[in-house]
Design a protein around this motif. Structure first.
Motif, PDB file in Angstrom:
ATOM      1  N   ASP A  60       0.830  -1.218   0.000  1.00 59.35           N
ATOM      2  CA  ASP A  60       0.000   0.000   0.000  1.00 59.35           C
ATOM      3  C   ASP A  60       0.859   1.261   0.000  1.00 59.35           C
ATOM      4  O   ASP A  60       0.532   2.239  -0.676  1.00 59.35           O
ATOM      5  CB  ASP A  60      -0.948   0.022   1.204  1.00 59.35           C
ATOM      6  CG  ASP A  60      -2.102  -0.952   1.061  1.00 59.35           C
ATOM      7  OD1 ASP A  60      -2.403  -1.375  -0.075  1.00 59.35           O
ATOM      8  OD2 ASP A  60      -2.698  -1.293   2.099  1.00 59.35           O
ATOM      9  N   TRP A  62       3.893   1.572  -1.287  1.00 57.81           N
ATOM     10  CA  TRP A  62       4.419   1.711  -2.640  1.00 57.81           C
ATOM     11  C   TRP A  62       3.342   2.232  -3.593  1.00 57.81           C
ATOM     12  O   TRP A  62       3.574   3.154  -4.351  1.00 57.81           O
ATOM     13  CB  TRP A  62       4.989   0.387  -3.153  1.00 57.81           C
ATOM     14  CG  TRP A  62       5.088   0.375  -4.657  1.00 57.81           C
ATOM     15  CD1 TRP A  62       4.302  -0.323  -5.516  1.00 57.81           C
ATOM     16  CD2 TRP A  62       5.993   1.127  -5.473  1.00 57.81           C
ATOM     17  NE1 TRP A  62       4.674  -0.062  -6.813  1.00 57.81           N
ATOM     18  CE2 TRP A  62       5.704   0.834  -6.818  1.00 57.81           C
ATOM     19  CE3 TRP A  62       7.020   2.030  -5.193  1.00 57.81           C
ATOM     20  CZ2 TRP A  62       6.392   1.395  -7.881  1.00 57.81           C
ATOM     21  CZ3 TRP A  62       7.721   2.603  -6.260  1.00 57.81           C
ATOM     22  CH2 TRP A  62       7.406   2.284  -7.574  1.00 57.81           C
ATOM     23  N   ASN A  63       2.168   1.633  -3.538  1.00 50.42           N
ATOM     24  CA  ASN A  63       1.093   2.043  -4.435  1.00 50.42           C
ATOM     25  C   ASN A  63       0.716   3.515  -4.236  1.00 50.42           C
ATOM     26  O   ASN A  63       0.433   4.231  -5.206  1.00 50.42           O
ATOM     27  CB  ASN A  63      -0.133   1.158  -4.278  1.00 50.42           C
ATOM     28  CG  ASN A  63       0.061  -0.192  -4.921  1.00 50.42           C
ATOM     29  OD1 ASN A  63       0.778  -0.329  -5.906  1.00 50.42           O
ATOM     30  ND2 ASN A  63      -0.573  -1.207  -4.360  1.00 50.42           N
ATOM     31  N   TYR A  66       3.487   5.344  -5.968  1.00 51.77           N
ATOM     32  CA  TYR A  66       3.436   5.089  -7.411  1.00 51.77           C
ATOM     33  C   TYR A  66       2.300   5.878  -8.088  1.00 51.77           C
ATOM     34  O   TYR A  66       2.477   6.392  -9.196  1.00 51.77           O
ATOM     35  CB  TYR A  66       3.256   3.591  -7.665  1.00 51.77           C
ATOM     36  CG  TYR A  66       3.204   3.234  -9.122  1.00 51.77           C
ATOM     37  CD1 TYR A  66       4.352   3.205  -9.891  1.00 51.77           C
ATOM     38  CD2 TYR A  66       1.988   2.927  -9.730  1.00 51.77           C
ATOM     39  CE1 TYR A  66       4.307   2.893 -11.243  1.00 51.77           C
ATOM     40  CE2 TYR A  66       1.931   2.608 -11.073  1.00 51.77           C
ATOM     41  CZ  TYR A  66       3.093   2.591 -11.823  1.00 51.77           C
ATOM     42  OH  TYR A  66       3.046   2.289 -13.164  1.00 51.77           O
TER      43      TYR A  66
END
Length: 93
Positions: A60, A62-63, A66
């Motif tokens: 989560d 990273w997302n 990103y």
């Protein structure tokens, strides 16, 4: 904990401007929630091949980075310098 491997191909003539923008992206990502560490490397046999390894606490985290507006804006500057789209692989322990 997850590791994100980002493979990029950068033409020789764009190495310097690429490095400048890539550093901006790394520094910005360091401030994102859940970021643990990041490494930037190039292939000894193919200096046009770059590898970024980022470690985040969770997928989560990273997302969130990103998909962030900040990363999108920075990638809009970096993308034209890439020979092909970046290839992202995510691994966990």
């Amino acid at each position: 904990m997850i590791k994100v491997f980002i493979n990029r191909k950068v033409p020789h003539e764009l190495q310097t401007p690429y490095t400048e923008v890539a550093k901006e992206i790394l520094h910005a990502s360091m401030k994102s929630e859940g970021f643990i560490k990041g490494e930037v490397m190039h292939d000894i046999n193919d200096p046009e091949h770059r590898l970024v390894v980022a470690t985040y606490k969770t997928l989560d985290d990273w997302n969130r980075w990103y998909l962030s507006q900040e990363r999108r804006e920075l990638m809009n500057r970096l993308q034209p310098m890439l020979e092909r789209d970046e290839l992202i692989k995510i691994y966990e322990h």
